[in-house]
Design a protein around this motif. Structure first.
Motif: not given
Ligand SMILES: Cc1ncc(COP(=O)(O)O)c(C=O)c1O
Length: 460
Positions: A177-178, A203, A206, A273, A275, A302, A304-305, A312
């Motif tokens: 996501y970054s 956050l 971001y 987002d 997430y 994403t 990531s979770k 990534r």
């Molecule tokens: C608010 C939020 N958005 C998005 C993400 C996902 O980030 P990434 O895909 O870069 O790991 C996170 C991860 O901690 C998050 O806390």
């Protein structure tokens, strides 16, 4: 960069930039050892030969060798050539650099799934299948928007699981996501979007990433219904609609309608987002906001979770008007996720193993959340408990400060984050953001117990 062939006859390709000095030379040799170019047990060039080849003082090489011997990479013996340490005695992980953020004893950091539950076997199977099916022609530079197979699969998955209006032609696969928010901010800035609004709190990372692409960043307050849409006065706004980060509130239906109406009337863009959208515990699933206005809302998801941050892998579903600007920003960013990981994810979803893993994780995290809620003292107010991988503990207004609470946690080796860093202004109420998904299953009870002890200490 200096690539050198040794006068001693030893092939010592060292990608060393003389401007990086002694530290850089040590790093180049460590890399050569780690990557197997300097084999375990093999003799290394003499200090004289290497100094000659690199055109530097012999004393510099001597000091670098001594440092690397002290670190365990080299073995020096009086009267014999210096050698690379044997495989068994090389530093175990030989990290590229010291880890900046070593895992705490009790990991309650938000935004992290239980990494020990990563479905290794299913991922292995998916990777093998993907590799066997992929023609050589797919391994080139072509897939700028992402692997077509994954974009097809995601279109179906996102429509089914999140209610997203998704067409593969509008999906871009990003390097987390970054990366996604960076390319989107860059594209929007190029289209004249000079200001982006973020939820306050949100956050900080971001916000910084978006700001680095050009737009000015402003905050919009969040209340118990989520983003205060009437306060939005920027051409683009980022929203965590399903589970606001960090407060955990859900954007209320009337705010969803107001936000998409604002976007349509003002020609604004919304970045949704999503997430942790897969992890809803109590109520009916909250579908994606994007479905209400696919030409104004960019959907971001994403892996990531649901799987692991290290993959990534994240994706954007774009309004038609943003596909080309985002493609150009992707190309400029020079970054793309690994094609093989993309194909493996497509396989994982197509096989049903991804849904199975998400279902299993959801049940586990729901159970953890219930256990944590049951154990919490009455003096702290948990918030945002209907979904996600974290909850927010509000501290009593007349009670301990966030700094006191964090210190009590850190003394007990608990990794946890404070609400304070998420505010865009000072003097805001503090809190603890508890990521209850992060600890491995066996450590969850210990992590909870240790957190409760810290809370008792500060609220007693
Ligand atoms: C608010 C939020 N958005 C998005 C993400 C996902 O980030 P990434 O895909 O870069 O790991 C996170 C991860 O901690 C998050 O806390």
């Amino acid at each position: 960069m200096t690539d050198s062939w040794s006068s001693s006859g030893l092939d010592v390709h060292l990608g060393w930039d003389p401007a990086t000095g002694r530290t850089g030379l040590a790093a180049a040799i460590r890399a050569a050892i780690r990557e197997g170019r300097w084999q375990p047990g093999a003799a290394v060039p003499s200090t004289r030969a290497l100094a000659h080849d690199l055109g530097i003082a012999r004393g510099t090489v001597t000091r670098v060798y001594a440092d690397l011997a002290a670190e365990g990479y080299l073995k020096t013996t009086q009267g014999a050539p210096t050698r690379v340490a044997t495989a068994g005695s090389l530093p175990q992980s030989a990290p590229r650099q010291a880890p900046r953020d070593p895992a705490p004893r009790w990991d309650l950091r938000p935004g992290r799934p239980d990494l020990t539950a990563f479905p290794r076997q299913a991922w292995l199977t998916a990777t093998r299948r993907a590799l066997l099916r992929t023609p050589a022609s797919a391994l080139g530079y072509e897939s700028e928007l992402g692997a077509p197979e994954l974009r097809d699969t995601l279109a179906g998955y996102l429509a089914r699981a999140r209610g997203v209006v998704a067409d593969p032609a509008r999906i871009v696969v990003c390097h987390g996501y970054s990366h996604a928010i960076a390319v989107l901010s860059r594209a929007l800035y190029g289209l004249g979007v000079g200001e982006m609004a973020f939820e306050n709190p949100s956050l900080a990372m971001y916000r910084s990433i978006a700001a680095a692409q050009g737009p000015r960043i402003v905050g919009v307050p969040v209340d118990e219904h989520g983003l205060q849409v009437s306060a939005v006065d920027s051409p683009a706004v980022v929203v965590t609609a399903a589970h606001q980060f960090p407060t955990g509130v859900t954007l209320a239906p009337h705010r969803r309608t107001a936000l998409t109406r604002w976007a349509a009337d003002e020609g604004g863009f919304v970045l949704e987002d999503d997430y942790d959208g897969e992890f809803r515990f109590d109520r009916q699933q909250v579908g994606a906001l994007q479905a209400l206005a696919p030409e104004r809302v960019v959907y971001a998801g994403t892996a990531s979770k649901t799987l692991a941050p290290a993959l990534r892998l994240a994706w954007l579903v774009l309004p038609r008007s943003l596909v080309e600007p985002v493609r150009a920003a992707m190309a400029d960013s020079g970054s793309r996720p690994s094609l093989l990981n993309q194909l493996a994810l497509a396989e994982l979803i197509d096989s049903g193993a991804y849904d199975q893993h998400v279902r299993r994780s959801r049940a586990e995290y729901r159970a953890r959340r219930s256990r944590l809620l049951a154990a919490l003292p009455d003096s702290v107010r948990p918030q945002g408990i209907a979904a996600g991988l974290h909850l927010l503990l509000r501290l009593p207004p007349d009670g301990p400060s966030e700094a006191t609470a964090l210190a009590a946690c850190h003394r007990r080796a608990i990794g946890i984050e404070g609400l304070g860093d998420c505010w865009m202004d000072d003097n805001r109420p503090g809190g603890l953001i508890v990521g209850y998904a992060a600890p491995p299953k066996h450590a969850f009870a210990g992590a909870t117990q240790t957190l409760i002890e810290a809370l008792w200490e500060i609220t007693a």
